[in-house]
Design a protein around this motif. Structure first.
Motif, PDB file in Angstrom:
ATOM      1  N   ASP A  39       1.087 -18.640   5.122  1.00 38.15           N
ATOM      2  CA  ASP A  39       1.245 -17.905   3.866  1.00 38.15           C
ATOM      3  C   ASP A  39       1.087 -18.818   2.656  1.00 38.15           C
ATOM      4  N   LEU A  40       0.381 -18.308   1.661  1.00 38.80           N
ATOM      5  CA  LEU A  40       0.220 -18.970   0.371  1.00 38.80           C
ATOM      6  C   LEU A  40       0.934 -18.129  -0.667  1.00 38.80           C
ATOM      7  N   VAL A  41       1.845 -18.772  -1.404  1.00 41.38           N
ATOM      8  CA  VAL A  41       2.579 -18.107  -2.475  1.00 41.38           C
ATOM      9  C   VAL A  41       2.219 -18.820  -3.773  1.00 41.38           C
ATOM     10  N   MET A  42       1.682 -18.071  -4.724  1.00 35.19           N
ATOM     11  CA  MET A  42       1.329 -18.642  -6.023  1.00 35.19           C
ATOM     12  C   MET A  42       2.337 -18.176  -7.061  1.00 35.19           C
ATOM     13  N   LEU A  43       2.941 -19.142  -7.756  1.00 31.47           N
ATOM     14  CA  LEU A  43       3.946 -18.840  -8.772  1.00 31.47           C
ATOM     15  C   LEU A  43       3.380 -19.092 -10.158  1.00 31.47           C
ATOM     16  N   SER A  44       3.576 -18.131 -11.048  1.00 27.38           N
ATOM     17  CA  SER A  44       3.160 -18.337 -12.434  1.00 27.38           C
ATOM     18  C   SER A  44       4.297 -17.936 -13.353  1.00 27.38           C
ATOM     19  N   GLY A  45       4.308 -18.561 -14.501  1.00 30.77           N
ATOM     20  CA  GLY A  45       5.339 -18.305 -15.504  1.00 30.77           C
ATOM     21  C   GLY A  45       5.442 -19.523 -16.400  1.00 30.77           C
ATOM     22  N   GLU A  46       5.928 -19.305 -17.603  1.00 31.62           N
ATOM     23  CA  GLU A  46       6.009 -20.416 -18.548  1.00 31.62           C
ATOM     24  C   GLU A  46       7.007 -21.472 -18.055  1.00 31.62           C
ATOM     25  N   LEU A 112      -2.353 -25.351   5.520  1.00 32.83           N
ATOM     26  CA  LEU A 112      -2.055 -23.920   5.409  1.00 32.83           C
ATOM     27  C   LEU A 112      -1.768 -23.226   6.739  1.00 32.83           C
ATOM     28  N   PRO A 113      -2.557 -23.429   7.790  1.00 30.22           N
ATOM     29  CA  PRO A 113      -2.304 -22.651   9.013  1.00 30.22           C
ATOM     30  C   PRO A 113      -0.910 -22.838   9.613  1.00 30.22           C
ATOM     31  N   GLU A 128      -9.220 -20.115  -3.582  1.00 32.36           N
ATOM     32  CA  GLU A 128     -10.258 -20.269  -2.568  1.00 32.36           C
ATOM     33  C   GLU A 128      -9.696 -20.592  -1.190  1.00 32.36           C
ATOM     34  N   LEU A 129      -8.417 -20.981  -1.132  1.00 32.40           N
ATOM     35  CA  LEU A 129      -7.812 -21.313   0.161  1.00 32.40           C
ATOM     36  C   LEU A 129      -7.778 -20.114   1.102  1.00 32.40           C
ATOM     37  N   THR A 130      -7.475 -18.930   0.555  1.00 37.81           N
ATOM     38  CA  THR A 130      -7.346 -17.741   1.385  1.00 37.81           C
ATOM     39  C   THR A 130      -7.386 -16.491   0.521  1.00 37.81           C
ATOM     40  N   ASP A 131      -7.885 -15.408   1.095  1.00 36.78           N
ATOM     41  CA  ASP A 131      -7.866 -14.120   0.399  1.00 36.78           C
ATOM     42  C   ASP A 131      -6.476 -13.500   0.451  1.00 36.78           C
ATOM     43  N   LEU A 154       5.944  -9.274  -7.960  1.00 37.40           N
ATOM     44  CA  LEU A 154       5.371  -9.826  -6.737  1.00 37.40           C
ATOM     45  C   LEU A 154       4.222  -8.931  -6.322  1.00 37.40           C
ATOM     46  N   THR A 155       3.051  -9.520  -6.119  1.00 40.30           N
ATOM     47  CA  THR A 155       1.862  -8.765  -5.759  1.00 40.30           C
ATOM     48  C   THR A 155       1.256  -9.370  -4.510  1.00 40.30           C
ATOM     49  N   GLY A 156       1.222  -8.589  -3.444  1.00 39.05           N
ATOM     50  CA  GLY A 156       0.612  -9.046  -2.205  1.00 39.05           C
ATOM     51  C   GLY A 156      -0.878  -8.756  -2.225  1.00 39.05           C
ATOM     52  N   LEU A 157      -1.671  -9.763  -1.933  1.00 39.07           N
ATOM     53  CA  LEU A 157      -3.126  -9.631  -1.949  1.00 39.07           C
ATOM     54  C   LEU A 157      -3.687  -9.910  -0.562  1.00 39.07           C
ATOM     55  N   GLY A 158      -4.657  -9.134  -0.162  1.00 36.03           N
ATOM     56  CA  GLY A 158      -5.319  -9.346   1.118  1.00 36.03           C
ATOM     57  C   GLY A 158      -4.662  -8.592   2.256  1.00 36.03           C
ATOM     58  N   GLU A 159      -5.291  -8.684   3.414  1.00 32.10           N
ATOM     59  CA  GLU A 159      -4.846  -7.951   4.595  1.00 32.10           C
ATOM     60  C   GLU A 159      -3.427  -8.322   5.020  1.00 32.10           C
ATOM     61  N   ARG A 160      -3.071  -9.591   4.910  1.00 30.74           N
ATOM     62  CA  ARG A 160      -1.739 -10.049   5.322  1.00 30.74           C
ATOM     63  C   ARG A 160      -0.636  -9.266   4.613  1.00 30.74           C
ATOM     64  N   TRP A 161      -0.831  -8.956   3.349  1.00 27.50           N
ATOM     65  CA  TRP A 161       0.205  -8.321   2.545  1.00 27.50           C
ATOM     66  C   TRP A 161      -0.006  -6.818   2.361  1.00 27.50           C
ATOM     67  N   ALA A 162      -1.068  -6.259   2.953  1.00 25.19           N
ATOM     68  CA  ALA A 162      -1.409  -4.849   2.743  1.00 25.19           C
ATOM     69  C   ALA A 162      -0.272  -3.909   3.132  1.00 25.19           C
ATOM     70  N   ASN A 163       0.431  -4.213   4.188  1.00 25.63           N
ATOM     71  CA  ASN A 163       1.500  -3.323   4.654  1.00 25.63           C
ATOM     72  C   ASN A 163       2.888  -3.951   4.557  1.00 25.63           C
ATOM     73  N   ALA A 164       2.993  -5.051   3.841  1.00 25.66           N
ATOM     74  CA  ALA A 164       4.294  -5.717   3.696  1.00 25.66           C
ATOM     75  C   ALA A 164       5.213  -4.867   2.832  1.00 25.66           C
ATOM     76  N   ASP A 165       6.454  -4.752   3.249  1.00 23.97           N
ATOM     77  CA  ASP A 165       7.433  -3.976   2.501  1.00 23.97           C
ATOM     78  C   ASP A 165       8.187  -4.905   1.555  1.00 23.97           C
ATOM     79  N   LEU A 166       7.666  -5.057   0.355  1.00 24.69           N
ATOM     80  CA  LEU A 166       8.290  -5.938  -0.631  1.00 24.69           C
ATOM     81  C   LEU A 166       9.544  -5.323  -1.233  1.00 24.69           C
ATOM     82  N   SER A 167       9.779  -4.048  -0.978  1.00 26.45           N
ATOM     83  CA  SER A 167      10.971  -3.408  -1.525  1.00 26.45           C
ATOM     84  C   SER A 167      12.266  -3.994  -0.950  1.00 26.45           C
TER      85      SER A 167
END
Length: 171
Positions: A39-46, A112-113, A128-131, A154-167
């Protein structure tokens, strides 16, 4: 920590209101339960938004060795698992100007793997590491009592996160 209602429910998106650093760490601990090797988690914020505090909670939730602190000057830190879980690779790309080619020395594509990789300030540098990645945007709220209040998306992108229950993160 509470879920922020929004007009249209978007699959793979969770909006939260965080009112303290302790809640931000707790969010990290809860998020760790959803993460797995690769899993790749990208964090953004000031600056000061709570990216490292969130990552500290992730480290606690993943059960990794070592204090999770901002790797701003070393760029990346690897925190091995104390159990059978994946190591946490914590990257701060703030000082890096270009794209993935400037980060090649970190061997993130090799790590990553078998790792969970968390990248602060990674926009335009590691996509570019992963979709498949989880984008976490942290914004300071505006208002009279907004000192500690953060809006987290939190926004899941790609197949890995398509059905993830972030709730489950708002429980």
């Amino acid at each position: 920590m509470e879920a922020v209602p929004h007009s249209q429910a978007e699959p793979g998106v969770q909006n939260l209101t965080i009112t303290s650093p302790d809640q931000m760490r707790e969010l990290g601990r809860r998020l760790a339960k959803l993460l797995r090797a690769g899993d790749l988690v990208m964090l953004s914020g000031e600056l000061g938004a709570g990216k490292t505090t969130l990552t500290r909670g992730l480290g606690e939730g993943l059960g990794v060795r070592g204090a999770v602190t901002s790797p701003t000057f070393v760029i990346a830190r690897v925190h091995p698992s104390l159990g059978d879980g994946p190591p946490l690779v914590h990257v701060d790309a703030y000082r890096l100007g270009g794209g993935l080619h400037e980060m090649e020395d970190l061997d993130l594509d090799v790590s990553l793997p078998e790792s969970v990789i968390v990248v602060e300030w990674g926009e335009g540098k590691v996509e570019e590491l992963t979709d498949d990645r989880l984008q976490v945007d942290i914004h300071r709220a505006v208002g009279d009592t907004a000192d500690e209040v953060r809006r987290v998306t939190l926004t899941g992108l790609g197949e890995r996160w398509a059905n993830a229950d972030l709730s489950v993160l708002s429980a």
